[in-house]
Design a protein around this motif. Structure first.
Motif, PDB file in Angstrom:
ATOM      1  N   UNK A 192     -10.514  14.787 -31.997  1.00 23.72           N
ATOM      2  CA  UNK A 192     -10.839  14.569 -30.589  1.00 23.72           C
ATOM      3  C   UNK A 192      -9.747  13.751 -29.899  1.00 23.72           C
ATOM      4  N   UNK A 193      -9.172  12.821 -30.641  1.00 19.05           N
ATOM      5  CA  UNK A 193      -8.045  12.039 -30.110  1.00 19.05           C
ATOM      6  C   UNK A 193      -6.847  12.937 -29.839  1.00 19.05           C
ATOM      7  N   UNK A 194      -6.577  13.837 -30.777  1.00 16.87           N
ATOM      8  CA  UNK A 194      -5.451  14.768 -30.640  1.00 16.87           C
ATOM      9  C   UNK A 194      -5.683  15.742 -29.496  1.00 16.87           C
ATOM     10  N   UNK A 195      -6.957  16.165 -29.296  1.00 19.54           N
ATOM     11  CA  UNK A 195      -7.256  17.148 -28.253  1.00 19.54           C
ATOM     12  C   UNK A 195      -6.823  16.668 -26.878  1.00 19.54           C
ATOM     13  N   UNK A 196      -6.957  15.381 -26.621  1.00 21.00           N
ATOM     14  CA  UNK A 196      -6.563  14.834 -25.318  1.00 21.00           C
ATOM     15  C   UNK A 196      -5.059  14.822 -25.111  1.00 21.00           C
ATOM     16  N   UNK A 197      -4.318  15.009 -26.206  1.00 26.88           N
ATOM     17  CA  UNK A 197      -2.852  14.988 -26.125  1.00 26.88           C
ATOM     18  C   UNK A 197      -2.243  16.290 -26.617  1.00 26.88           C
ATOM     19  N   UNK A 198      -3.060  17.352 -26.654  1.00 26.28           N
ATOM     20  CA  UNK A 198      -2.607  18.621 -27.231  1.00 26.28           C
ATOM     21  C   UNK A 198      -1.471  19.246 -26.430  1.00 26.28           C
ATOM     22  N   UNK A 199      -1.525  19.139 -25.092  1.00 27.72           N
ATOM     23  CA  UNK A 199      -0.484  19.768 -24.271  1.00 27.72           C
ATOM     24  C   UNK A 199       0.886  19.170 -24.579  1.00 27.72           C
ATOM     25  N   UNK A 200       0.960  17.852 -24.671  1.00 27.63           N
ATOM     26  CA  UNK A 200       2.230  17.205 -24.983  1.00 27.63           C
ATOM     27  C   UNK A 200       2.702  17.551 -26.398  1.00 27.63           C
ATOM     28  N   UNK A 201       1.761  17.555 -27.350  1.00 31.49           N
ATOM     29  CA  UNK A 201       2.130  17.855 -28.727  1.00 31.49           C
ATOM     30  C   UNK A 201       2.578  19.305 -28.889  1.00 31.49           C
ATOM     31  N   UNK A 205       6.321  20.642 -30.043  1.00 32.47           N
ATOM     32  CA  UNK A 205       6.526  21.472 -31.234  1.00 32.47           C
ATOM     33  C   UNK A 205       6.925  22.903 -30.909  1.00 32.47           C
ATOM     34  N   UNK A 206       6.887  23.278 -29.636  1.00 30.12           N
ATOM     35  CA  UNK A 206       7.252  24.639 -29.254  1.00 30.12           C
ATOM     36  C   UNK A 206       6.196  25.668 -29.607  1.00 30.12           C
ATOM     37  N   UNK A 207       4.937  25.264 -29.650  1.00 28.37           N
ATOM     38  CA  UNK A 207       3.850  26.174 -30.028  1.00 28.37           C
ATOM     39  C   UNK A 207       3.571  27.185 -28.924  1.00 28.37           C
ATOM     40  N   UNK A 208       3.121  28.376 -29.324  1.00 28.57           N
ATOM     41  CA  UNK A 208       2.786  29.448 -28.389  1.00 28.57           C
ATOM     42  C   UNK A 208       1.300  29.355 -28.046  1.00 28.57           C
ATOM     43  N   UNK A 209       0.987  29.132 -26.772  1.00 34.14           N
ATOM     44  CA  UNK A 209      -0.409  28.968 -26.344  1.00 34.14           C
ATOM     45  C   UNK A 209      -0.931  30.158 -25.542  1.00 34.14           C
ATOM     46  N   UNK A 210      -0.190  31.260 -25.477  1.00 33.70           N
ATOM     47  CA  UNK A 210      -0.610  32.406 -24.668  1.00 33.70           C
ATOM     48  C   UNK A 210      -1.944  32.985 -25.155  1.00 33.70           C
ATOM     49  N   UNK A 211      -2.136  33.051 -26.465  1.00 31.78           N
ATOM     50  CA  UNK A 211      -3.366  33.635 -27.009  1.00 31.78           C
ATOM     51  C   UNK A 211      -4.592  32.815 -26.616  1.00 31.78           C
ATOM     52  N   UNK A 212      -4.426  31.508 -26.473  1.00 34.99           N
ATOM     53  CA  UNK A 212      -5.555  30.656 -26.103  1.00 34.99           C
ATOM     54  C   UNK A 212      -6.025  30.973 -24.691  1.00 34.99           C
ATOM     55  N   UNK A 213      -5.079  31.174 -23.774  1.00 35.19           N
ATOM     56  CA  UNK A 213      -5.443  31.497 -22.387  1.00 35.19           C
ATOM     57  C   UNK A 213      -6.215  32.813 -22.310  1.00 35.19           C
ATOM     58  N   UNK A 214      -5.791  33.805 -23.104  1.00 37.06           N
ATOM     59  CA  UNK A 214      -6.481  35.100 -23.118  1.00 37.06           C
ATOM     60  C   UNK A 214      -7.873  34.957 -23.711  1.00 37.06           C
TER      61      UNK A 214
END
Length: 418
Positions: A192-201, A205-214
């Protein structure tokens, strides 16, 4: 000829019917308080899980002599032989394997890595403690670890199933229930602590978040189209499916167990136990139903009813426990800590390997450790519409947890030299 004498119970409540009413009322009170009727109870249950009270309050009744937790028929056969397999049927029939596959290979890869981490964690923690402090893993500790593996791969129903399969002592089971809650709560707090900072993390790290939006848009549309208020017909069908397959499982299990009883090797794998077959057949029945229209019963709350059965079962297990002996073996916390550390390292390494976003780590980890009860909480912390993803992954754990935990138990059994 010696005459066997039976010591009469000294408990205040000796009637099974009165005991049933007490347990039901206790569960109702716990969940009413957990709903937060006052600010105090909101804060209280933010720190103390309702699950733990469902286990410990009946144990307290037994400890102070209000009830006799062992000399009654409430747990066996009603709870363990009827409610447990019914819960397994209802919790697995809601699995949408096609929907899970559409979530993308990266999420499934991270989730499976989390399961592998649980299996490896059991082996590593057992071996490390055998080197460092052998008494910690002596005797039947491996049985309690098998039960804990059921919880951390699947959920409470799988943990209880392993408790029955390996005949885990009630006190040892309670000690590992403490480990379960303690480690799972720490993991959830961290996620839960990490979730609040997921965008920055994720950006770092260069993670691909396109699948999450879909995913967000697709899940929101499905929920709006399918959720419904259950009718009397829905509830009667859910009950019929659950207990109908429980009866079928028992009818098949007895001759199967008798047939395997002819072979000496079958006993080592508990295949001569009718209860093992009841658990396996019930789980298989739920999986088969998940490919039929019966899966739509979940829209009417099949899993909720299964969870009611599960909590009643947990309370019945708790009432057999000697509360005063609960913390006799604090070294079990060390086993849980090492175990959880291995899980976290494996799932984190898998996510970095495929450049998966933090959401995949969070829901993949809690989908294993917390199953369908806690995974949606972590998923919703990343975005409210993602909560059903946690449910989907958590229900996969229900389907696989019993079998994988059983195999973990066999591995630990060999390591323990039994």
């Amino acid at each position: 000829m010696a005459i066997e004498t039976v010591t009469p119970s000294t408990a205040l409540i000796t009637s099974d019917i009165v005991l049933f009413g007490l347990i039901a009322a206790t569960l109702g009170l716990i969940f009413w308080l957990a709903s937060g009727p006052t600010p105090f109870w909101k804060k209280f249950f933010a720190w103390v899980p309702a699950l733990l009270l469902c286990y410990f309050v009946p144990a307290f009744y037994n400890t102070v002599g209000l009830i006799d937790g062992e000399n009654n028929s409430l747990y066996n056969p009603i709870a363990s032989r009827v409610l447990l397999p019914a819960a397994l049927v209802l919790l697995t029939l809601s699995i949408d394997l096609k929907g899970i596959l559409r979530l993308g290979p990266k999420l499934l890869f991270v989730f499976v890595a989390g399961t592998v981490g649980i299996v490896l964690g059991a082996i590593v923690s057992f071996q490390v403690m055998e080197w460092v402090h052998p008494p910690a893993v002596a005797g039947d500790t491996w049985k309690g670890m098998a039960a804990l593996a059921g919880s951390w791969i699947g959920g409470g129903a799988n943990m209880v199933a392993m408790r029955e399969v390996y005949e885990v002592d009630a006190t040892l089971f309670g000690q590992f229930a403490v480990v379960d809650v303690a480690m799972a709560s720490l993991l959830m707090a961290a996620l839960l602590f990490v979730a609040n900072r997921s965008a920055q993390l994720d950006a770092r790290s260069g993670a691909d978040t396109a699948a999450i939006d879909e995913m967000k848009s697709r899940i929101a549309a499905y929920e709006a189209a399918n959720a419904r208020i259950p009718t009397l017909n829905d509830l009667m069908i859910i009950v019929a499916v659950a207990f109908g397959f429980v009866g079928l499982a028992h009818a098949i299990a007895n001759p199967l167990a008798a047939w395997f009883g002819q072979f000496e090797w079958a006993a080592r794998f508990s295949l001569d136990s009718s209860f093992v077959w009841v658990v396996l057949i019930s789980t298989l029945a739920g999986l088969i139903l998940s490919f039929t229209r019966a899966r739509r019963l979940e829209d009417a709350g099949a899993a909720r009813i299964g969870t009611v059965f599960l909590y009643f079962l947990i309370a019945c297990i708790g009432m057999q426990m000697d509360f005063m002996r609960l913390f006799d073996r604090l070294e079990l916390i060390a086993i849980g800590a090492i175990w959880m550390l291995v899980h976290v390292l494996v799932i984190w390494g898998a996510a970095r390997l495929v450049k998966a976003p933090m959401f995949y780590i969070g829901v993949g980890s809690m989908g294993n450790v917390g199953a369908a009860a806690s995974a949606p909480v972590v998923a919703a912390a990343f975005h409210p519409t993602l909560a059903p993803v946690g449910v989907l992954l958590g229900t996969v754990g229900y389907a696989t947890g019993t079998l994988i935990a059983y195999l973990v138990g066999q591995i630990l059994r060999v390591m323990a030299g039994q």
